[in-house]
Design a protein around this motif. Structure first.
Motif, PDB file in Angstrom:
ATOM      1  N   GLU A 183     -45.048 -62.503   6.921  1.00 26.96           N
ATOM      2  CA  GLU A 183     -45.224 -61.301   6.103  1.00 26.96           C
ATOM      3  C   GLU A 183     -46.651 -60.795   6.278  1.00 26.96           C
ATOM      4  O   GLU A 183     -47.599 -61.582   6.235  1.00 26.96           O
ATOM      5  N   LYS A 208     -49.394 -57.030   5.959  1.00 25.98           N
ATOM      6  CA  LYS A 208     -49.583 -55.633   5.572  1.00 25.98           C
ATOM      7  C   LYS A 208     -51.015 -55.230   5.887  1.00 25.98           C
ATOM      8  O   LYS A 208     -51.950 -56.008   5.648  1.00 25.98           O
ATOM      9  N   THR A 237     -47.522 -66.494   3.387  1.00 22.06           N
ATOM     10  CA  THR A 237     -47.126 -66.946   4.721  1.00 22.06           C
ATOM     11  C   THR A 237     -47.958 -68.141   5.161  1.00 22.06           C
ATOM     12  O   THR A 237     -47.451 -69.058   5.822  1.00 22.06           O
ATOM     13  N   HIS A 263     -41.853 -51.391   7.721  1.00 23.86           N
ATOM     14  CA  HIS A 263     -41.847 -51.467   6.256  1.00 23.86           C
ATOM     15  C   HIS A 263     -41.087 -52.671   5.721  1.00 23.86           C
ATOM     16  O   HIS A 263     -40.851 -52.761   4.516  1.00 23.86           O
ATOM     17  N   GLY A 264     -40.710 -53.593   6.584  1.00 24.24           N
ATOM     18  CA  GLY A 264     -40.089 -54.831   6.131  1.00 24.24           C
ATOM     19  C   GLY A 264     -38.717 -54.672   5.514  1.00 24.24           C
ATOM     20  O   GLY A 264     -38.339 -55.449   4.629  1.00 24.24           O
ATOM     21  N   PRO A 300     -35.044 -55.288   4.843  1.00 23.85           N
ATOM     22  CA  PRO A 300     -34.220 -56.466   5.164  1.00 23.85           C
ATOM     23  C   PRO A 300     -33.047 -56.144   6.076  1.00 23.85           C
ATOM     24  O   PRO A 300     -32.597 -57.004   6.830  1.00 23.85           O
ATOM     25  N   SER A 359     -41.799 -64.813  -1.688  1.00 26.20           N
ATOM     26  CA  SER A 359     -42.342 -63.552  -2.198  1.00 26.20           C
ATOM     27  C   SER A 359     -41.207 -62.533  -2.239  1.00 26.20           C
ATOM     28  O   SER A 359     -40.071 -62.832  -1.855  1.00 26.20           O
ATOM     29  N   PHE A 398     -40.827 -60.141  -0.291  1.00 32.39           N
ATOM     30  CA  PHE A 398     -40.443 -59.993   1.113  1.00 32.39           C
ATOM     31  C   PHE A 398     -39.449 -61.078   1.519  1.00 32.39           C
ATOM     32  O   PHE A 398     -38.369 -60.797   2.048  1.00 32.39           O
ATOM     33  N   ASN A 411     -36.077 -61.039  -0.256  1.00 33.11           N
ATOM     34  CA  ASN A 411     -35.248 -59.902   0.133  1.00 33.11           C
ATOM     35  C   ASN A 411     -34.541 -60.128   1.464  1.00 33.11           C
ATOM     36  O   ASN A 411     -33.412 -59.669   1.660  1.00 33.11           O
ATOM     37  N   ILE A 412     -35.197 -60.850   2.366  1.00 37.11           N
ATOM     38  CA  ILE A 412     -34.689 -60.998   3.730  1.00 37.11           C
ATOM     39  C   ILE A 412     -33.875 -62.268   3.937  1.00 37.11           C
ATOM     40  O   ILE A 412     -32.773 -62.240   4.511  1.00 37.11           O
TER      41      ILE A 412
END
Length: 289
Positions: A39, A41, A49, A98-99, A101, A125, A127, A130-131
């Motif tokens: 992850e 940004k 991570t 934008h990550g 999923p 997290s 992120f 969600n994935i």
């Protein structure tokens, strides 16, 4: 093997109850092949991570990091220099910027089909949460969420019932899907060498979702999930203006500011400050940084 078979045969002759001879295979470090989903940004690796990488390294074997995004080369180079990373897969495409999923999950599945990972790891997290469930569903395996310890390649410790109990979970799935509680593991640091990089495998980039925008709350205070000091407020603050008292105190102490769900639901502060099961997990005084 011959001696074992002979012993069983002799036991049958003297009237002892016998069982079928079973052969068990035990995984070794050489069998373990882990994918770490990175992850990031604004060209910075997410702190969760780094903690997830430590958990992945605890499994043994090799750790391959997947870095995907719009121009992720800076992050990929930084990840390649982390201790424990054996190889970096780089997916350079605006689709991953934008990550979402819906696009990340097929990419991870494509990597799995090509490199046969035994474990897939991400931070616990927003992120990762969600994935990784989508990846588990596509592979038809169970996900083990929010792990706080690794006992072996197939056995993990995680909190349940909002942290009121601790469960030890053993997975028999061929592929283990894990999300890692950041505060339970130390953050990985730079290593003495640089891992090799190669393009990630191609994957389906079509998505039923469209990125519209985001509202980002920025602060110079420490990140809530990794802060060693946290000043918290709840319903008793009465309103959002009174939180300024906490902001001033936190700035003086070099602390982060957090809030209860009641304060967030009342609109006193943004939900990025929420602490707890439905917010961010913290460990002030024992922050794993």
């Amino acid at each position: 093997m011959f001696a074992l078979k002979r012993a069983v045969t002799n036991a049958a002759h003297i009237g002892l109850q016998t069982r079928p001879l079973l052969l068990r295979g035990y995984a070794t470090a050489a069998d373990i092949n882990t994918l770490l989903v990175v992850e990031h940004k604004d060209n910075a690796i997410a702190s969760s991570t780094l903690n997830a990488l430590t958990a992945a390294s605890t499994l043994g074997g090799s750790v391959t990091a997947l870095v995907a995004g719009d121009s992720p080369d800076v992050v990929a180079k930084a990840v390649a220099g982390l201790a424990g990373v054996s190889k970096v897969l780089v997916a350079n495409d605006p689709t991953y910027g934008h990550g979402l999923p819906e696009t990340f999950a097929p990419l991870i599945i494509a990597a799995q089909k090509k490199l046969n990972f035994t474990h897939m790891v991400a931070g616990h997290s927003a992120f990762g949460k969600n994935i990784m469930p989508r990846v588990a569903a596509l592979l038809d395996v169970a996900q083990i969420s929010d792990i706080i310890a690794v006992e072996s390649a197939d056995t993990f410790v995680r909190p349940i019932y909002a942290g009121n109990a601790i469960a030890t979970v053993k997975s028999t799935d061929a592929v283990k899907i894990l999300t890692v509680r950041a505060t339970a593991f130390l953050a990985a640091t730079a290593g003495g060498s640089t891992a090799s990089s190669e393009p990630a495998p191609d994957a389906d980039k079509t998505s039923p979702s469209e990125w519209l925008g985001e509202e980002i709350v920025k602060s110079d205070r420490p990140e809530l999930g990794a802060a060693k000091r946290v000043i918290g407020g709840g319903r008793g603050m009465k309103n959002g203006e009174n939180f300024k008292l906490l902001y001033d105190l936190a700035d003086t102490m070099g602390a982060a500011v957090g809030a209860s769900r009641a304060a967030v639901d009342a609109g006193y502060v943004d939900n990025s400050l929420q602490i707890g099961q439905t917010g961010k997990i913290i460990a002030p005084g024992n922050a794993r940084v």
